[in-house]
Design an enzyme around this catalytic site. Structure first.
Site, PDB file in Angstrom:
ATOM      1  CG  ASP A  13      65.589   7.790 -24.114  1.00 20.23           C
ATOM      2  OD1 ASP A  13      66.816   7.910 -24.010  1.00 20.23           O
ATOM      3  OD2 ASP A  13      65.035   7.148 -25.036  1.00 20.23           O
ATOM      4  CE  LYS A  16      68.845   6.309 -17.216  1.00 16.13           C
ATOM      5  NZ  LYS A  16      67.710   6.263 -18.148  1.00 16.13           N
ATOM      6  CG  HIS A  41      72.858  10.352 -19.169  1.00 15.62           C
ATOM      7  ND1 HIS A  41      73.531   9.873 -18.076  1.00 15.62           N
ATOM      8  CD2 HIS A  41      71.883   9.467 -19.418  1.00 15.62           C
ATOM      9  CE1 HIS A  41      72.982   8.727 -17.699  1.00 15.62           C
ATOM     10  NE2 HIS A  41      71.986   8.463 -18.501  1.00 15.62           N
TER      11      HIS A  41
HETATM   12  P1  IMP Z   1      71.122  -1.511 -27.965  1.00 13.70           P
HETATM   13  O1  IMP Z   1      71.300  -1.183 -26.531  1.00 13.70           O
HETATM   14  O2  IMP Z   1      71.797  -0.528 -28.890  1.00 13.70           O
HETATM   15  O3  IMP Z   1      71.469  -2.925 -28.284  1.00 13.70           O
HETATM   16  O4  IMP Z   1      69.560  -1.366 -28.326  1.00 13.70           O
HETATM   17  C1  IMP Z   1      68.578  -2.247 -27.804  1.00 13.70           C
HETATM   18  C2  IMP Z   1      67.292  -1.502 -27.486  1.00 13.70           C
HETATM   19  O5  IMP Z   1      67.525  -0.632 -26.377  1.00 13.70           O
HETATM   20  C3  IMP Z   1      66.780  -0.613 -28.613  1.00 13.70           C
HETATM   21  O6  IMP Z   1      65.364  -0.615 -28.584  1.00 13.70           O
HETATM   22  C4  IMP Z   1      67.297   0.760 -28.250  1.00 13.70           C
HETATM   23  O7  IMP Z   1      66.518   1.793 -28.799  1.00 13.70           O
HETATM   24  C5  IMP Z   1      67.173   0.710 -26.732  1.00 13.70           C
HETATM   25  N1  IMP Z   1      68.104   1.588 -26.043  1.00 13.70           N
HETATM   26  C6  IMP Z   1      69.426   1.400 -25.843  1.00 13.70           C
HETATM   27  N2  IMP Z   1      69.951   2.414 -25.126  1.00 13.70           N
HETATM   28  C7  IMP Z   1      68.941   3.255 -24.868  1.00 13.70           C
HETATM   29  C8  IMP Z   1      68.841   4.476 -24.129  1.00 13.70           C
HETATM   30  O8  IMP Z   1      69.801   4.992 -23.548  1.00 13.70           O
HETATM   31  N3  IMP Z   1      67.607   5.030 -24.073  1.00 13.70           N
HETATM   32  C9  IMP Z   1      66.525   4.469 -24.649  1.00 13.70           C
HETATM   33  N4  IMP Z   1      66.570   3.346 -25.336  1.00 13.70           N
HETATM   34  C10 IMP Z   1      67.752   2.735 -25.453  1.00 13.70           C
END
Ligand code: IMP
Length: 438
Positions: A13, A16, A41
């Site tokens: 976040d 990008k 995004h």
């Molecule tokens: P997952 O990718 O859904 O398995 O989540 C794993 C961790 O990555 C969690 O803490 C999510 O909040 C974080 N996360 C996954 N994608 C993003 C993103 O695009 N931005 C910020 N945090 C993310």
């Protein structure tokens, strides 16, 4: 090599989307190489706010070719939804501008369900986005995965779905006491998705090789951030892919030597969604103010983001791990009203200080940030496009960050619009990116 890679150097976040959107104008091809619809995004273009989770944000530019690489886990439901939304907005007039690797793994309905069930049962939650990312990468690693190319062979698709369901239904029904899935239904739905996907699926690796030979310019679009990387992040509070620049090659098929300049994106402060260590997190008024001014709510889940001061320890490490040549400092205007601004310069556990992030999550949670404080600029930076127009204290902040993280700041963002950007000198190799020198 002329190509540029973009990665987040915090917990995702970082903004990008905006920078990729700007740089896309100077690239021929934009490739996503990891993650899936967990990314979000947000781009403000022509007064419209567009949130893309899966399709590279470069799609908003005319005449660009966007690739979903082999390293991505593709949710066809999201793909089809974004495709129709983009088409309705007039962004995909030519279907040739979007390509999907046949080697990319698919997110299946049981991945999403297992992601949710696992989180609901877990006493130590990761705070996942619930998009099935972890379970899909688990299947890829355990060689149970179903790939995009399998959508076009009904026999293979049926056989793989059945084999998966034998195990998944057992876990969903017996362990989680929930409702399982029927192979027939999944095969039917996914075959329909296959029909829509078909014209976009190709050997993207070969396409990239050919494009490199033809001196085309490639932009590698990272999702999430360095501290969500499965190896280099705050494990286990991470996503399930490698988010660092090293994965640009394996997640796309382009050779590592094809990436010439790696741009790290970081906020002027720090945010994180989901669980896990966050040494500079603020719990009082300052954190609330950052969240409010910075509109810090997740683009994918809408969750409020945790906010804190800039952490130079993690960014310096990310600069080294990713081979960052330049940084883009985002949302600097969010700090406009802070009288004093803190920067975490090192960590402390007990009496000992550390310049590198700890390896164990236990240590991470015990870490105390050691701050340096600088005077704020107390005036609006919103929309500033020239470095010289920045107030002295803002320039001081940038200079101090550069010293601490051992990297140059090549871009500064002063608002969400494309135009609210200061483009500084850069070491971008390609003349086509030389706009940054103007
Ligand atoms: P997952 O990718 O859904 O398995 O989540 C794993 C961790 O990555 C969690 O803490 C999510 O909040 C974080 N996360 C996954 N994608 C993003 C993103 O695009 N931005 C910020 N945090 C993310």
């Amino acid at each position: 090599m002329p190509n540029v890679g973009v990665v987040g150097v915090q917990w995702g976040d970082e903004g990008k989307g905006k920078i990729i959107d700007i740089l896309s104008d100077y690239a021929d091809i934009i490739v996503r190489f990891q993650g899936g619809a967990n990314a979000g995004h947000t781009i403000v273009a022509g007064g419209k706010r567009v949130i893309l989770h899966l399709i590279p944000s470069g799609i908003l530019r005319e005449g660009k070719c966007c690739i979903i690489g082999n390293g991505v886990v593709l949710d066809p439901e999201v793909f089809v939804h974004e495709l129709s939304e983009l088409k309705a907005l007039g962004y995909i007039k030519d279907d040739k501008k979007l390509m999907v690797s046949g080697l990319a793994h698919l997110i299946m309905p049981y991945h999403k369900k297992l992601d949710m069930l696992k989180e609901s049962r877990n006493t130590k939650k990761i705070g996942t986005t619930g998009r099935g990312i972890g379970p899909a990468y688990e299947d890829k690693a355990s060689r149970m995965g179903i790939r995009v190319i399998d959508l076009f062979d009904k026999k293979v698709l049926t056989e793989r779905v059945k084999r998966n369901l034998e195990f998944k239904n057992f876990v969903i029904k017996k362990y989680y006491k929930n409702e399982g899935f029927q192979a027939r239904q999944i095969v039917k739905t996914y075959s329909e998705y296959g029909k829509i996907l078909k014209k976009y699926v190709t050997d993207t690796t070969a396409f990239l090789h050919k494009s490199i030979d033809q001196n085309k310019t490639i932009l590698f679009e990272g999702a999430q951030g360095t501290y969500l990387d499965i190896d280099h992040g705050t494990y286990p509070y991470v996503t399930s892919s490698n988010t660092v620049s090293g994965n640009m090659a394996s997640g796309s098929g382009a050779p590592p030597t094809s990436v010439g300049y790696i741009l790290g994106i970081c906020k002027a402060y720090t945010t994180r969604v989901g669980e896990g260590p966050f040494p500079t997190e603020l719990f009082g008024e300052d954190g609330e103010l950052m969240r409010k001014i910075g509109d810090e709510y997740g683009a994918t889940t809408g969750r409020p983001r945790r906010c804190g001061w800039f952490d130079a320890v993690i960014v310096r490490r990310a600069v080294k791990t990713n081979g960052i040549k330049g940084l883009s400092l985002m949302k600097m205007d969010v700090l406009d009203s802070f009288e004093k601004i803190k920067i975490c310069v090192k960590y402390k556990i007990g009496a000992k200080t550390y310049a590198e992030p700890p390896m164990s999550v236990g240590d991470y949670e015990r870490v105390e940030p050691v701050y340096e404080e600088i005077d704020g600029w107390n005036t609006s930076l919103r929309g500033i496009t020239k470095y010289d127009e920045l107030p002295t204290n803002a320039k001081k902040y940038l200079k101090r960050l550069e010293e601490l993280v051992e990297a140059r700041i090549d871009i500064v963002s002063t608002g969400p619009e494309r135009e609210s950007t200061i483009l500084l000198k850069t070491r971008l190799y390609n003349l086509r990116f030389a706009f940054l020198n103007s």
